[in-house]
Design an enzyme around this catalytic site. Structure first.
Site, PDB file in Angstrom:
ATOM      1  N   HIS A  25       0.953  -1.192  -0.316  1.00  0.00           N
ATOM      2  CA  HIS A  25      -0.132   0.009  -0.107  1.00  0.00           C
ATOM      3  C   HIS A  25       1.078   1.702  -0.011  1.00  0.00           C
ATOM      4  CE1 HIS A  25      -3.520  -2.314   0.787  1.00  0.00           C
ATOM      5  NE2 HIS A  25      -2.923  -2.961   1.358  1.00  0.00           N
ATOM      6  N   ASN A  32     -10.613  -3.299   2.281  1.00  0.00           N
ATOM      7  CA  ASN A  32      -9.684  -3.470   0.420  1.00  0.00           C
ATOM      8  C   ASN A  32     -11.313  -3.096  -0.315  1.00  0.00           C
ATOM      9  OD1 ASN A  32      -7.197  -3.538   0.945  1.00  0.00           O
ATOM     10  ND2 ASN A  32      -7.309  -6.022   1.110  1.00  0.00           N
ATOM     11  N   TYR A  68       0.019  -4.438  12.177  1.00  0.00           N
ATOM     12  CA  TYR A  68       0.621  -3.584  11.986  1.00  0.00           C
ATOM     13  C   TYR A  68       1.109  -2.183  13.253  1.00  0.00           C
ATOM     14  CZ  TYR A  68      -2.575  -3.662   7.955  1.00  0.00           C
ATOM     15  OH  TYR A  68      -3.739  -4.413   6.982  1.00  0.00           O
TER      16      TYR A  68
END
Length: 716
Positions: free
Chosen positions: A90, A163, A377
């Site tokens: 990304h 997404n 993350y």
């Protein structure tokens, strides 16, 4: 005085002067560091042999991932730190500010504060992105698109990190580094950039049947949206919402674009790589600057806990979706994006999303891909943004106060007063203090799910169906969409150099989805698929639906022509009155009529005035617009018909199935370009009033699909 060799400079004699004249000397020097894995066991970085590289360690086959899984954590930790400072995935993104406003239904399902008051607008920051390519790659490559939303709520930040496709390639986060390594540019030559059409990707997915459903999505037109405003978004995973009474329900999140759905077609997307690699971000930026906000409805599919096992698939499996015919999407709010960032780096690049950022009323399921993301993350953001204080970067700060006992570390901005950095304490009277859970303004409380299971590195048998929903997706597509998917597989596999990988896809994967799909792709590559699906019955799976209309982009009717952009071709000698009449009709419906001319010089009209061009023929090509109209006027028509750029402009629009209108003698330009008048989606009349209704209807439909086969003969 004796010299100290550890402190004196090398001034008295030369060192390291041996000549390295052998052309292989550097290669020999590197030999110590080269590693060939052929014939070796798979091990951790500490040398421990790995018995299972497909499943993270869970509390039961359908339970949460355990922190003690050192194999998963080492693998994911290393993966998270592979890029500095660019995002590993990304990397190429564009973002905008806006707000979210709930509907009345929202409060019935969650106690989260942002859902309680229908008059309250919660600020949001949304980042759209491609997955594979680096920051310098193109916008319109065939790829999944990230759709990440940060809600700045009064109770803290909630990140819905999803997404534009509702499923994913893998079932367990243990395989995420492998997937990304496979789809990224190949390590020996760093080719290709931002594309899946190469050996390592297809080698991986052909050996991972669970990826078949998602690969089919990426081979469809979903892989290149025309504009972010026309793009659906999905939370992908199954989450939980907790209401004010403490009742939990499973949910899937959906973003439904209010402008409808619309994608590029393959040839158009490829040409945009060179014509305008920033196409999607430029479109969003320009529309917002012009006051044309982007809008979506947030919806949820709700599954009561007692119905968790009521489906012919596992709702915790991220390679599966819940068909809308079985569980309708309930709208719970609206999001509007209406402000561009002030600085790309400070906001779009430094924003840090994390699916682990939730507020009371929102919680997780045991989806093993989601469970791994909750580890990953935070880890990757700390490296990318320089340490644990990335939450103090302005774009990442919540709008509510935040106090705790975390101190110091790189880039600390907060100046904490007082002596206390621990809890409990009496020096500061116990502040900051815990907040007990409550229906309103309470502290976060994880949902108390009962777990009675063995620690296992395994996968539930309910995850064993790999093809039923791929077949559902295929049978839900229109004939045109199916042709596009066949062409996509044929093209992608043509870039695969190793024949056995191509054969594996055609013989061992595609027949399990559809025999006609396998046969058509096989014909292109000279590979004959088997007579019957080769997968075992448990992998083939079953589904109670033959088709789902929600899975086809073309099934959705487009509400109007708002935001559409129409090229009006004009040169000196144009009929200015007809140009202005068409512009007014389009503007009345929220569309734009842009004057495209041979140059940026004012265009002289037959009425004696001038028109100001918006762009040149080669400056704003037809691939960037939605339709084309050729304005009348003898000199203007002669100039355009005698121009290679003018003829190519309309030919390219014809090839990409766009509506084309010719006013008066403007039809001569189309005839010079080899386009019949009239023809499907090609309209001709003397005045705007005479043709506008048909032209408008064609624009509303986006493409003239009936022209698809014939358009392939157009040489543009």
């Amino acid at each position: 005085m004796a010299k100290n060799p550890y402190t004196q400079p090398n001034r008295d004699e030369a060192h390291d002067t041996e000549r390295c004249t052998d052309a292989n000397s550097k290669s020999d020097n590197l030999e110590t560091y080269r590693s060939d894995a052929t014939g070796h066991d798979l091990r951790t970085n500490q040398g421990t042999r790995i018995a299972d590289n497909h499943n993270s360690l869970k509390a039961g086959e359908r339970g949460p991932t355990l922190m003690e899984d050192f194999i998963f954590r080492e693998k994911m930790n290393h993966f998270d730190h592979e890029r500095i400072p660019e995002r590993i995935v990304h990397a190429r993104g564009a973002a905008a500010h806006g707000y979210f406003q709930p509907y009345e239904a929202a409060a019935r399902y969650s106690k989260a504060g942002l859902f309680q008051d229908t008059g309250k607008k919660t600020p949001v920051f949304v980042r759209f992105s491609t997955v594979q390519g680096g920051r310098g790659s193109n916008d319109t490559v065939r790829d999944v698109r990230g759709f990440a939303t940060k809600f700045y709520t009064d109770e803290g930040n909630w990140d819905l990190v999803g997404n534009n496709m509702p499923v994913f390639f893998i079932q367990d986060a243990m395989k995420f580094p492998d997937l990304v390594h496979a789809v990224k540019p190949e390590p020996h030559n760093e080719i290709p950039q931002g594309q899946s059409a190469h050996d390592t990707f297809w080698d991986f997915v052909s050996l991972m049947p669970e990826s078949a459903h998602m690969v089919l999505w990426t081979m469809s037109d979903r892989a290149f949206p025309r504009h972010y405003r026309y793009m659906e978004g999905f939370g992908v995973h199954t989450f939980r919402l907790i209401d004010r009474q403490g009742k939990a329900r499973f949910v899937k999140f959906h973003w439904k674009p209010l402008a409808g759905t619309y994608s590029l077609i393959w040839d158009e997307a490829q040409k945009l790589w060179g014509r305008d690699p920033d196409f999607n971000r430029r479109e969003m930026w320009g529309d917002i600057e012009n006051g044309d906000a982007l809008e979506w409805e947030l919806g949820i599919q709700v599954v009561e806990e007692e119905d968790e096992h009521a489906f012919d698939f596992d709702i915790l499996d991220p390679t599966k979706l819940i068909p809308e015919e079985q569980v309708p999407v309930t709208p719970i709010g609206k999001m509007v994006l209406d402000r561009n960032p002030d600085n790309y780096f400070a906001e779009t690049e430094q924003v840090a999303f994390n699916p682990g950022n939730v507020v009371p009323g929102i919680d997780f399921s045991n989806d093993p891909l989601l469970q791994g993301r909750l580890f990953s993350y935070l880890d990757t953001q700390m490296l990318r943004l320089g340490g644990p204080n990335f939450h103090e970067i302005p774009i990442n700060q919540p709008v509510c106060p935040f106090h705790n006992h975390q101190r110091d570390a790189p880039h600390r901005q907060t100046i904490n007063k007082g002596q206390v950095s621990y809890e409990p304490n009496s020096i500061e009277d116990g502040w900051p203090r815990e907040t007990p859970p409550a229906e309103e303004n309470g502290g976060f409380e994880s949902y108390q799910e009962r777990i009675d299971a063995h620690k296992v590195r395994a996968r539930s048998e309910s995850f064993g169906d790999h093809y039923s929903q791929a077949r559902l997706f295929w049978h839900s597509q229109s004939d045109v969409e199916k042709e596009h998917i066949i062409a996509a597989y044929a093209f992608e596999l043509s870039k695969v150099e190793r024949p056995w990988i191509r054969e594996r896809v055609i013989k061992e994967i595609l027949p399990n989805i559809d025999m006609e799909l396998a046969r058509r792709v096989g014909e292109v590559h000279g590979v004959k698929p088997p007579e019957h699906p080769p997968a075992p019955s448990e992998e083939l799976g079953t589904t109670s639906l033959d088709a789902s209309s929600a899975l086809s982009l073309m099934h959705r009717g487009q509400p109007d022509i708002r935001y559409r952009k129409v090229a009006i071709l004009a040169a000196d000698g144009v009929d200015g009155d007809q140009v202005e009449a068409l512009q007014k009709r389009l503007e009345a419906e929220g569309a734009q009529g842009l004057i495209i001319a041979p140059s940026m010089a004012p265009v002289a009209t037959v009425q004696g005035g001038t028109l100001t061009p918006d762009a040149m023929l080669n400056g704003l090509p037809s691939v960037t617009l939605d339709a084309v109209a050729v304005a009348p006027g003898d000199d203007s028509v002669k100039a355009l018909a005698g121009s290679g750029l003018g003829l190519y402009y309309v030919q390219e629009a014809y090839k990409h199935l766009k509506p084309i209108a010719a006013l008066g003698d403007g039809a001569n330009v189309l005839q010079a370009a080899g386009i019949e008048v009239p023809e499907d989606g090609v309209f001709s009349a003397q005045t705007v009033d005479d043709l506008y209704a048909d032209f408008q209807e064609a624009i509303r439909g986006h493409r003239v699909w009936s022209r698809d086969a014939k358009a392939n003969d157009m040489p543009a």
